[in-house]
Design an enzyme around this catalytic site. Structure first.
Site, PDB file in Angstrom:
ATOM      1  N   LYS A 138      -8.659  -2.017  -4.114  1.00  0.00           N
ATOM      2  CA  LYS A 138      -9.162  -1.102  -5.109  1.00  0.00           C
ATOM      3  C   LYS A 138      -8.036  -0.306  -5.748  1.00  0.00           C
ATOM      4  CE  LYS A 138     -12.921  -0.186  -1.901  1.00  0.00           C
ATOM      5  NZ  LYS A 138     -13.378   0.817  -0.929  1.00  0.00           N
ATOM      6  N   GLY A 139      -6.886  -0.254  -5.067  1.00  0.00           N
ATOM      7  CA  GLY A 139      -5.812   0.661  -5.457  1.00  0.00           C
ATOM      8  C   GLY A 139      -5.293   0.494  -6.873  1.00  0.00           C
ATOM      9  N   GLU A 157      -0.276  -4.926  -9.774  1.00  0.00           N
ATOM     10  CA  GLU A 157      -0.359  -4.310  -8.444  1.00  0.00           C
ATOM     11  C   GLU A 157      -0.049  -2.821  -8.517  1.00  0.00           C
ATOM     12  OE1 GLU A 157      -1.271  -4.481  -5.524  1.00  0.00           O
ATOM     13  OE2 GLU A 157      -0.910  -6.391  -4.546  1.00  0.00           O
ATOM     14  N   ASP A 158      -0.667  -2.062  -7.638  1.00  0.00           N
ATOM     15  CA  ASP A 158      -0.380  -0.637  -7.549  1.00  0.00           C
ATOM     16  C   ASP A 158       0.993  -0.380  -6.927  1.00  0.00           C
ATOM     17  OD1 ASP A 158      -1.219  -1.635  -5.098  1.00  0.00           O
ATOM     18  OD2 ASP A 158      -2.698  -0.070  -4.723  1.00  0.00           O
ATOM     19  N   ASP A 208       5.051  -2.887  -1.046  1.00  0.00           N
ATOM     20  CA  ASP A 208       5.693  -2.246   0.104  1.00  0.00           C
ATOM     21  C   ASP A 208       6.416  -3.337   0.904  1.00  0.00           C
ATOM     22  OD1 ASP A 208       6.292  -0.406   2.055  1.00  0.00           O
ATOM     23  OD2 ASP A 208       4.313  -0.380   2.948  1.00  0.00           O
ATOM     24  N   LYS A 249       8.415  -0.016  -3.516  1.00  0.00           N
ATOM     25  CA  LYS A 249       8.985   0.696  -2.364  1.00  0.00           C
ATOM     26  C   LYS A 249       9.851  -0.316  -1.623  1.00  0.00           C
ATOM     27  CE  LYS A 249       5.811   3.182   0.127  1.00  0.00           C
ATOM     28  NZ  LYS A 249       5.007   3.407   1.381  1.00  0.00           N
ATOM     29  N   PHE A 276       4.739   7.683   2.213  1.00  0.00           N
ATOM     30  CA  PHE A 276       3.363   7.264   1.975  1.00  0.00           C
ATOM     31  C   PHE A 276       2.795   8.091   0.830  1.00  0.00           C
ATOM     32  CE2 PHE A 276      -1.188   7.184   2.534  1.00  0.00           C
ATOM     33  CZ  PHE A 276      -1.410   5.828   2.706  1.00  0.00           C
ATOM     34  N   VAL A 277       2.443   7.413  -0.237  1.00  0.00           N
ATOM     35  CA  VAL A 277       1.998   8.129  -1.442  1.00  0.00           C
ATOM     36  C   VAL A 277       0.494   7.937  -1.693  1.00  0.00           C
ATOM     37  CG1 VAL A 277       4.242   8.116  -2.571  1.00  0.00           C
ATOM     38  CG2 VAL A 277       2.705   6.180  -2.924  1.00  0.00           C
ATOM     39  N   ASP A 316      -5.016   5.471  -2.051  1.00  0.00           N
ATOM     40  CA  ASP A 316      -5.836   6.309  -1.164  1.00  0.00           C
ATOM     41  C   ASP A 316      -5.157   6.617   0.166  1.00  0.00           C
ATOM     42  OD1 ASP A 316      -6.043   3.610  -0.106  1.00  0.00           O
ATOM     43  OD2 ASP A 316      -7.675   4.361   1.140  1.00  0.00           O
ATOM     44  N   ARG A 343      -7.888   8.877  -4.463  1.00  0.00           N
ATOM     45  CA  ARG A 343      -7.660   7.909  -5.543  1.00  0.00           C
ATOM     46  C   ARG A 343      -7.760   8.587  -6.901  1.00  0.00           C
ATOM     47  NH1 ARG A 343      -7.720   2.781  -3.178  1.00  0.00           N
ATOM     48  NH2 ARG A 343      -9.214   2.448  -1.514  1.00  0.00           N
TER      49      ARG A 343
HETATM   50  P1  5GP Z   1       2.357  -4.724   1.340  1.00  0.00           P
HETATM   51  O1  5GP Z   1       1.695  -6.026   1.713  1.00  0.00           O
HETATM   52  O2  5GP Z   1       3.285  -4.830   0.169  1.00  0.00           O
HETATM   53  O3  5GP Z   1       3.028  -4.085   2.530  1.00  0.00           O
HETATM   54  O4  5GP Z   1       1.194  -3.720   1.053  1.00  0.00           O
HETATM   55  C1  5GP Z   1       0.648  -3.517  -0.154  1.00  0.00           C
HETATM   56  C2  5GP Z   1      -0.577  -2.657  -0.018  1.00  0.00           C
HETATM   57  O5  5GP Z   1      -0.434  -1.662   1.046  1.00  0.00           O
HETATM   58  C3  5GP Z   1      -0.786  -1.865  -1.272  1.00  0.00           C
HETATM   59  O6  5GP Z   1      -1.525  -2.605  -2.222  1.00  0.00           O
HETATM   60  C4  5GP Z   1      -1.477  -0.632  -0.756  1.00  0.00           C
HETATM   61  O7  5GP Z   1      -2.856  -0.877  -0.643  1.00  0.00           O
HETATM   62  C5  5GP Z   1      -0.905  -0.417   0.631  1.00  0.00           C
HETATM   63  N1  5GP Z   1       0.217   0.565   0.604  1.00  0.00           N
HETATM   64  C6  5GP Z   1       1.525   0.325   0.781  1.00  0.00           C
HETATM   65  N2  5GP Z   1       2.258   1.463   0.672  1.00  0.00           N
HETATM   66  C7  5GP Z   1       1.363   2.443   0.404  1.00  0.00           C
HETATM   67  C8  5GP Z   1       1.503   3.859   0.149  1.00  0.00           C
HETATM   68  O8  5GP Z   1       2.587   4.468   0.143  1.00  0.00           O
HETATM   69  N3  5GP Z   1       0.353   4.539  -0.104  1.00  0.00           N
HETATM   70  C9  5GP Z   1      -0.878   3.936  -0.118  1.00  0.00           C
HETATM   71  N4  5GP Z   1      -1.932   4.718  -0.383  1.00  0.00           N
HETATM   72  N5  5GP Z   1      -1.037   2.613   0.113  1.00  0.00           N
HETATM   73  C10 5GP Z   1       0.066   1.874   0.360  1.00  0.00           C
END
Ligand code: 5GP
Length: 185
Positions: free
Chosen positions: A43-44, A99-100, A103, A131, A152-153, A159, A165
């Site tokens: 949903k992000g 993508e939001d 990470d 990130k 962590f944002v 969220d 959100r």
């Molecule tokens: P990845 O697979 O790249 O580690 O994770 C991506 C997903 O993890 C993002 O779409 C998001 O939902 C969540 N995520 C990663 N870092 C953050 C953060 O700093 N804040 C929040 N709210 N969600 C995050």
């Protein structure tokens, strides 16, 4: 008020608005005449997607997917379960994944393989936040809003436990909100 739980504002709504307009203009230029499909992950990303498409002036379509990690033990493999699939085929289409935040990159890495198998004409990535500190899977990002530190944002779609959100900016949560437990990852 939700604002009281924010320790620090990392990106103001004005900064986000300016950057999203730039990304939209760039995408409009690069995909002019290509009728792209913007694929977003619930949903992000929905708030970013909603603003981004309104900053674009070319014909385009939008599709949405929803994914979930299989659980802690398999998380490092990047295995994700698809809860909601694309509603239309993307074969031969120019696809941009919106993508939001990226990470570790594991979720997106899986998703890219899944989408590539469907035979799109091209597959690009547009993320609002990068990130890089915790990256485990190498990802080539074509369009990047901002690079942020390893914190962590929340806000602008992102969220903590389904809250925040609706903050119009990107902020860092006050540690007192998650109490004695470790900072969310
Ligand atoms: P990845 O697979 O790249 O580690 O994770 C991506 C997903 O993890 C993002 O779409 C998001 O939902 C969540 N995520 C990663 N870092 C953050 C953060 O700093 N804040 C929040 N709210 N969600 C995050």
């Amino acid at each position: 008020m939700i604002h009281d739980d924010v320790e620090e504002v990392l990106l103001t709504d004005a900064q986000i608005r300016t950057r999203v307009a730039e990304l939209g203009a760039q995408l409009s230029q690069d995909f002019d005449g290509r009728d792209p499909v913007l694929v977003s992950v619930l949903k992000g990303s929905i708030i970013f997607l909603a603003d981004l498409v309104r900053a674009m002036e070319i014909p385009l379509s939008v599709d949405l997917m929803e994914v979930s990690s299989y659980g802690a033990s398999t998380e490092s493999s990047g295995q994700v379960r698809i809860l909601k699939d694309l509603s239309r085929p993307i074969e031969g289409r120019h696809v941009v994944v919106v993508e939001d935040i990226i990470d570790t990159g594991l979720t997106l890495n899986y998703l890219l393989r899944y989408l590539r198998d469907k035979g799109p004409a091209s597959l690009g990535i547009c993320c609002l936040l990068d990130k890089p500190a915790r990256r485990l899977a190498p990802i080539e990002i074509d369009y990047r809003g901002f690079t942020i530190p390893d914190r962590f944002v929340i806000g602008y779609g992102l969220d903590y436990d389904e809250r925040y959100r609706n903050l119009p900016y990107i902020g860092v949560l006050r540690p007192s909100v998650y109490g004695a437990s470790a900072a969310p990852e």
